[in-house]
Each structure stands twice: as C-alpha cells, then as structure tokens.
Design a protein around this motif. Structure first.
Motif, PDB file in Angstrom:
ATOM      1  N   PRO A  73     -33.763 -12.420  71.708  1.00  0.00           N
ATOM      2  CA  PRO A  73     -34.926 -13.532  72.109  1.00  0.00           C
ATOM      3  C   PRO A  73     -36.030 -13.779  72.580  1.00  0.00           C
ATOM      4  CG  PRO A  73     -33.219 -14.939  72.229  1.00  0.00           C
ATOM      5  CD  PRO A  73     -32.320 -13.212  72.721  1.00  0.00           C
ATOM      6  N   SER A  74     -37.207 -13.465  72.027  1.00  0.00           N
ATOM      7  CA  SER A  74     -38.069 -13.703  73.257  1.00  0.00           C
ATOM      8  C   SER A  74     -38.338 -14.330  74.352  1.00  0.00           C
ATOM      9  CB  SER A  74     -39.643 -13.897  71.927  1.00  0.00           C
ATOM     10  OG  SER A  74     -39.223 -14.954  71.435  1.00  0.00           O
ATOM     11  N   ARG A  75     -37.837 -15.664  74.305  1.00  0.00           N
ATOM     12  CA  ARG A  75     -37.312 -16.471  74.741  1.00  0.00           C
ATOM     13  C   ARG A  75     -36.381 -16.103  76.037  1.00  0.00           C
ATOM     14  NH1 ARG A  75     -35.380 -20.443  71.047  1.00  0.00           N
ATOM     15  NH2 ARG A  75     -34.647 -18.543  69.927  1.00  0.00           N
ATOM     16  N   ASP A  76     -35.928 -14.854  75.697  1.00  0.00           N
ATOM     17  CA  ASP A  76     -34.905 -15.011  76.737  1.00  0.00           C
ATOM     18  C   ASP A  76     -35.585 -13.839  77.606  1.00  0.00           C
ATOM     19  OD1 ASP A  76     -32.635 -14.539  77.390  1.00  0.00           O
ATOM     20  OD2 ASP A  76     -32.648 -12.582  77.890  1.00  0.00           O
ATOM     21  N   LYS A  77     -34.887 -13.807  79.603  1.00  0.00           N
ATOM     22  CA  LYS A  77     -35.501 -12.970  80.310  1.00  0.00           C
ATOM     23  C   LYS A  77     -35.607 -11.773  80.225  1.00  0.00           C
ATOM     24  CE  LYS A  77     -35.700 -15.679  84.105  1.00  0.00           C
ATOM     25  NZ  LYS A  77     -36.417 -17.014  83.180  1.00  0.00           N
ATOM     26  N   SER A  78     -34.148 -11.170  79.569  1.00  0.00           N
ATOM     27  CA  SER A  78     -34.808  -9.436  79.305  1.00  0.00           C
ATOM     28  C   SER A  78     -35.636  -8.682  78.428  1.00  0.00           C
ATOM     29  CB  SER A  78     -32.311  -9.008  78.901  1.00  0.00           C
ATOM     30  OG  SER A  78     -32.932 -10.354  77.394  1.00  0.00           O
ATOM     31  N   TYR A  79     -35.874 -10.283  77.523  1.00  0.00           N
ATOM     32  CA  TYR A  79     -36.936  -9.850  76.512  1.00  0.00           C
ATOM     33  C   TYR A  79     -38.013  -8.238  76.789  1.00  0.00           C
ATOM     34  CZ  TYR A  79     -40.044  -9.564  72.026  1.00  0.00           C
ATOM     35  OH  TYR A  79     -40.043  -9.251  71.023  1.00  0.00           O
ATOM     36  N   PRO A  80     -38.976  -9.032  77.851  1.00  0.00           N
ATOM     37  CA  PRO A  80     -39.710  -8.167  78.304  1.00  0.00           C
ATOM     38  C   PRO A  80     -39.461  -6.727  79.027  1.00  0.00           C
ATOM     39  CG  PRO A  80     -39.725 -10.048  79.436  1.00  0.00           C
ATOM     40  CD  PRO A  80     -38.685 -10.281  78.554  1.00  0.00           C
ATOM     41  N   TRP A  81     -38.311  -7.183  79.368  1.00  0.00           N
ATOM     42  CA  TRP A  81     -37.600  -5.730  80.117  1.00  0.00           C
ATOM     43  C   TRP A  81     -37.122  -4.689  79.131  1.00  0.00           C
ATOM     44  CZ3 TRP A  81     -32.954  -8.485  83.174  1.00  0.00           C
ATOM     45  CH2 TRP A  81     -33.720  -8.949  84.408  1.00  0.00           C
ATOM     46  N   PHE A  82     -37.084  -5.773  78.442  1.00  0.00           N
ATOM     47  CA  PHE A  82     -36.557  -4.547  76.797  1.00  0.00           C
ATOM     48  C   PHE A  82     -37.996  -3.888  76.193  1.00  0.00           C
ATOM     49  CE2 PHE A  82     -36.016  -3.430  72.785  1.00  0.00           C
ATOM     50  CZ  PHE A  82     -35.218  -2.427  72.684  1.00  0.00           C
ATOM     51  N   LEU A  83     -38.854  -4.487  76.064  1.00  0.00           N
ATOM     52  CA  LEU A  83     -40.192  -4.249  75.685  1.00  0.00           C
ATOM     53  C   LEU A  83     -40.381  -2.773  76.403  1.00  0.00           C
ATOM     54  CD1 LEU A  83     -42.095  -7.024  73.613  1.00  0.00           C
ATOM     55  CD2 LEU A  83     -40.282  -5.306  73.131  1.00  0.00           C
ATOM     56  N   ASN A  84     -40.521  -3.424  77.829  1.00  0.00           N
ATOM     57  CA  ASN A  84     -41.374  -2.343  78.612  1.00  0.00           C
ATOM     58  C   ASN A  84     -40.761  -0.984  78.406  1.00  0.00           C
ATOM     59  OD1 ASN A  84     -42.704  -1.654  81.543  1.00  0.00           O
ATOM     60  ND2 ASN A  84     -40.669  -2.013  82.391  1.00  0.00           N
ATOM     61  N   TRP A  85     -38.986  -1.318  78.871  1.00  0.00           N
ATOM     62  CA  TRP A  85     -38.458  -0.047  79.383  1.00  0.00           C
ATOM     63  C   TRP A  85     -38.424   0.232  77.664  1.00  0.00           C
ATOM     64  CZ3 TRP A  85     -34.129   1.540  75.563  1.00  0.00           C
ATOM     65  CH2 TRP A  85     -34.083   2.674  75.833  1.00  0.00           C
ATOM     66  N   ILE A  86     -38.767   0.158  76.712  1.00  0.00           N
ATOM     67  CA  ILE A  86     -38.698   0.668  75.527  1.00  0.00           C
ATOM     68  C   ILE A  86     -40.243   1.590  74.851  1.00  0.00           C
ATOM     69  CG2 ILE A  86     -39.624  -0.681  73.444  1.00  0.00           C
ATOM     70  CD1 ILE A  86     -37.252  -0.011  71.902  1.00  0.00           C
ATOM     71  N   SER A  87     -40.943   1.002  76.174  1.00  0.00           N
ATOM     72  CA  SER A  87     -42.128   1.801  76.192  1.00  0.00           C
ATOM     73  C   SER A  87     -42.731   2.868  76.424  1.00  0.00           C
ATOM     74  CB  SER A  87     -42.983   0.479  76.081  1.00  0.00           C
ATOM     75  OG  SER A  87     -43.349   0.606  77.961  1.00  0.00           O
ATOM     76  N   HIS A  88     -41.669   2.889  77.419  1.00  0.00           N
ATOM     77  CA  HIS A  88     -41.796   4.071  78.426  1.00  0.00           C
ATOM     78  C   HIS A  88     -40.761   5.168  78.105  1.00  0.00           C
ATOM     79  CE1 HIS A  88     -43.848   1.746  80.663  1.00  0.00           C
ATOM     80  NE2 HIS A  88     -44.791   2.335  81.067  1.00  0.00           N
ATOM     81  N   ALA A  89     -39.432   4.404  77.596  1.00  0.00           N
ATOM     82  CA  ALA A  89     -38.391   5.076  77.122  1.00  0.00           C
ATOM     83  C   ALA A  89     -38.762   6.391  76.095  1.00  0.00           C
ATOM     84  CB  ALA A  89     -37.364   4.855  76.800  1.00  0.00           C
TER      85      ALA A  89
END
Ligand code: ADP
Length: 440
Positions: A73-89
């Motif tokens: 969920p967007s409230r979770d801490k890992s959410y921005p990590w995931f989006l950042n990761w996927i944008s670079h992956a």
C-alpha cells in the motif's frame, strides 16, 4: 482443480422435453428441423456457460493454490522504494504500454532548478521477469479513498508470482531497499512535512563538507562538540528525566552561512534534515506537535527564518499566524511534551530582535550562535580555500578590505568565483564587492 461438469450434447436437451407432452406435439417439435436446431443451440449455449463457469472455478482454485500475491500500500515505507527501484530496473518499461511519470525537483543554492523524470508503470497490469521469475505488477488507485493528510488517492501495488517463487518478494524488497539506501549513501536527505508525515524532498544531496563552511575562529568546532556531546549522552538525560532535546539558534545577517553550516553539520553527523516551514498554509498546532514528535531518527529539525512566521502579527498573539500555528502551540511543540526521543532543533533568523524572549529561553534554545559578516579570519581562510597555498596574497586581500564596509561570506564566495583563476585580480578588484560591476 475442480472437475468441470460434463458437457451435455444438445440432443439430450431436446429429448428432455416433459413426458406430459402429447406424442403428436412431440413429433411436430422433434420432426421440425427449425425447432431441433433451436434446442440444439440452447444446449450448446448452456453447455458453454457451464464450461466457462467450470473454467473460472478452476482458474480461481489454481490462483489460490499456485499463485501468491504481495500487496504494497502507498502508506507503507517500502512503497517509494519499490517505485524507485522499478523505475531504474527498467524491467517493465519494455513491456508496459501505460507509464506514469514521477518527477523529482530540486532548487539549487544558486536558485537554478533541476528535475529528473522517472518513468514508472502507470495504473494497470504489467508483466516482467526478474531474476528469472515472472511477476505481474498491478497498480491500483483507489479513486474514492483519499489520504487526507496528503490529498493523494490511496494506491496499492500488487505483485503476483507463482507460489513456488514466493521468495522473490523478499529478494525484490531487499533489492529495492538497498537501491534506495545506496542512493542516500554519503548523502543528506532533505525531508519536508507532507500532511502529518515527513517525506523526502528532491534527490538526496551530496554531503556538504564541514571545511567548506568558514565560520569565525572556533565557532564551528564549539557547535559540533556541543551537538556531539548531546548525542552521546542520551542515558544521562533519561536517568534524570530531562527531555532529551537540544535547541540551537543561528542568527545573523543573510549570507553568513547559517543554512550552509546546518547542511555541513548534518553531513558531519550523517543525519538528515527535516525542514519545517512555520508559515506553511494549513499547519496547525496539532500538526506541528505531531510532526516534531514523529521526526525520523537521526535527523536535524530545521526551522528556517523563525521570525518570518511572525511578520503578519506580533508573535505573542494567541490567535495564530497565517498558518494557524499559535505562538503557544509553537512553544508547546518545542517543549516536546509528548516526545522522549532525541530531538535536535535548529532555528535560523536574520532578526533575533524580532523574536520573543519566551521562544529563545534556555530549554527551548540552549545555544545561540551569532554568524556575522566576514571577519579578517574568515576572509583569509576563504581566500585560501579558493587559492590554495597563496598565503601572502591572502594577507594582502585582508589588508585590502581593512576599513571597508562589512561584507558577507556569501559575497566573498561570489567574488572568488568571478576571479577563480586569478587571485591577484580578486585583490585588485576588491572594490567590486561594494559596487558590483555593471553588466552591459
Ligand atoms: P544564510 O543561511 O546565512 O543566509 P547561506 O548558508 O544560505 O547563508 O549561504 C549562501 C551562500 O553563500 C551559499 O552558497 C554558501 O555556500 C555561501 N556562504 C555563506 N556563508 C559562508 C561561509 N561562512 N562559508 C562558506 N560559504 C558560505
């Protein structure tokens, strides 16, 4: 997998006509090719519906047993990590038709602005292969539910993979976290208030070196040693029941290095900076109090230009400022009644005379430091920072400025940048510090 109900041939349907039907009618119906064909079609339709239902059930069952999903969920801490990761992956970019842009925006000290655009999968389904495992990413926006603190719609990213590959989730999240932390390594993250929480703002900045900020003799060292002493003594505060916080006020004319020093201090301590703008619209006493109590660990809380929040009204006014923060609300928040966590609060102002004594009394501000215009000591040191080893010229530069009106360290920096390759010209043109050259 559930068994699919047997498909009944259409002929059976036709012969299942109730026995009460008279044989004449039956003959007429079965003998009529149009009727037969009609019943046949009904039979095929019914059979297909049953087949579809069976397939759906089978798929549901398979999904339950063979697939595994992970919701972020967007409230979770890992959410921005995931989006950042996927944008670079770049894993989904090739396959995805629907992309969304995440913009990072940054204003530099010199006023210029830079921004980067990260392309991430937009709302919808996307498939990609990661470490040899196929994954489905589904990004869903909840159009109805809004995060009231940020005004953004709630979002969920759901990852799906085969059950046997479920360990990929852990690996993926760890990789995303590593990527996010690596980005911050050696950097200072600036955070700003976002509703009732703190969020990174712009890209992490390269740590500012303490040596790059030239304060008057011994000043930087005394602040650093005070902060370090505070950080090292948590137990001392706890044992005595004293709130574990310390406040600093840096005051003096603009361009004397207040903000730069705080950045260097954060870099030196390997802390991040939470910037709080007291004049921000919509900031209330409650939110201010909450923000101070939930500031992330290892961060300096920076209240810049504290006097600015009081320009509209006198700060003792209980009715509140522009931002709805009342003066007593600010004092309460600073006293941090609710917080026993480490709090390092730094305030800056160009006008200490405009501040209420209640705001800067010990306990709220424990150390007041004046950063003034450049002293001869700073002039010399800054000169040497730009022109290494030119000690004789540095002395000449200081002499050239003797008896002249005060100059700020920011002005000196600008002057040295203009004559970056030529220390002699910097001395010759010292008058330009007071009358900037005309641009034709
Ligand atoms: P302030 O917060 O006091 O207004 P800043 O820290 O924003 O000043 O400084 C403005 C600019 O001048 C920055 O680019 C900074 O690098 C430079 N500067 C100002 N004072 C100093 C200093 N004491 N040492 C090094 N650079 C300085």
């Amino acid at each position: 997998m559930s068994a699919i109900p047997p498909f009944e041939p259409s002929a059976n349907v036709a012969t299942n006509v109730p026995a009460t039907t008279s044989s004449g009618l039956l003959d007429a119906v079965t003998g009529n090719p149009y009727f037969s064909a009609g019943f046949g079609l009904i039979g095929v339709g019914a059979g297909l519906a049953v087949l579809r239902q069976g397939l759906q059930r089978g798929l549901d069952l398979a999904q339950r047993n063979l697939l595994v999903t992970l919701e972020i969920p967007s409230r979770d801490k890992s959410y921005p990590w995931f989006l950042n990761w996927i944008s670079h992956a770049q894993v989904t970019r090739k396959n995805s038709q629907q992309l969304a842009v995440e913009t990072s925006y940054r204003r530099h000290d010199n006023g210029s602005v830079s921004s980067t655009f990260n392309l991430v999968p937009g709302p919808g389904r996307h498939y990609f292969k990661y470490r040899g495992v196929w994954l489905r990413v589904e990004r869903q926006r909840d159009g109805r539910l809004m995060d009231l603190t940020t005004g953004n719609p709630f979002e969920t990213v759901t990852l799906t993979t085969l059950s046997r590959d479920r360990r990929i989730f852990q690996t993926l999240l760890e990789d995303a976290r590593e990527a996010a932390l690596a980005k911050e390594d050696g950097k200072t993250v600036m955070l700003t208030s976002w509703g009732s929480e703190w969020r990174p703002f712009g890209l992490p900045r390269k740590r500012r070196l303490m040596a790059s900020v030239v304060l008057d003799r011994g000043l930087a060292e005394s602040i650093v040693s005070d902060v370090e002493d505070f950080i090292a003594n948590e137990a001392w505060y706890n044992q005595r029941g004293i709130p574990y916080r310390r406040g600093y006020l840096l005051y003096g004319p603009p361009g004397s290095g207040k903000t730069s020093f705080i950045q260097a201090l954060a870099g030196h301590l390997q802390y991040n900076i939470c910037i709080l703008n007291l004049s921000e619209r919509g900031l209330t006493d409650d939110r201010l109090n909450h923000l101070l109590s939930v500031a992330p660990i290892r961060s300096l809380i920076l209240l810049e230009d504290v006097d600015a929040a009081f320009t509209k009204r006198k700060q003792t006014d209980q009715e509140g400022f522009q931002s709805n923060v009342t003066f007593s609300g600010l004092l309460n928040a600073l006293d941090g009644v609710a917080s026993s966590e480490e709090r390092i609060i730094l305030m800056t102002t160009n006008h200490i005379d405009r501040l209420d004594q209640a705001l800067i009394r010990p306990g709220r501000v424990d150390m007041k430091v004046y950063l003034g215009d450049a002293t001869p000591y700073q002039m010399r040191l800054m000169f040497l920072r730009f022109y290494e080893g030119k000690t004789a010229l540095a002395d000449q530069f200081v002499s050239a400025l003797e008896g002249r009106p005060p100059v700020s360290t920011a002005q000196l920096q600008g002057h040295f940048v203009t004559y970056k390759h030529d220390p002699r010209s910097a001395i010759e043109h010292v008058g330009e510090l007071f009358t900037p050259p005309l641009v034709v």
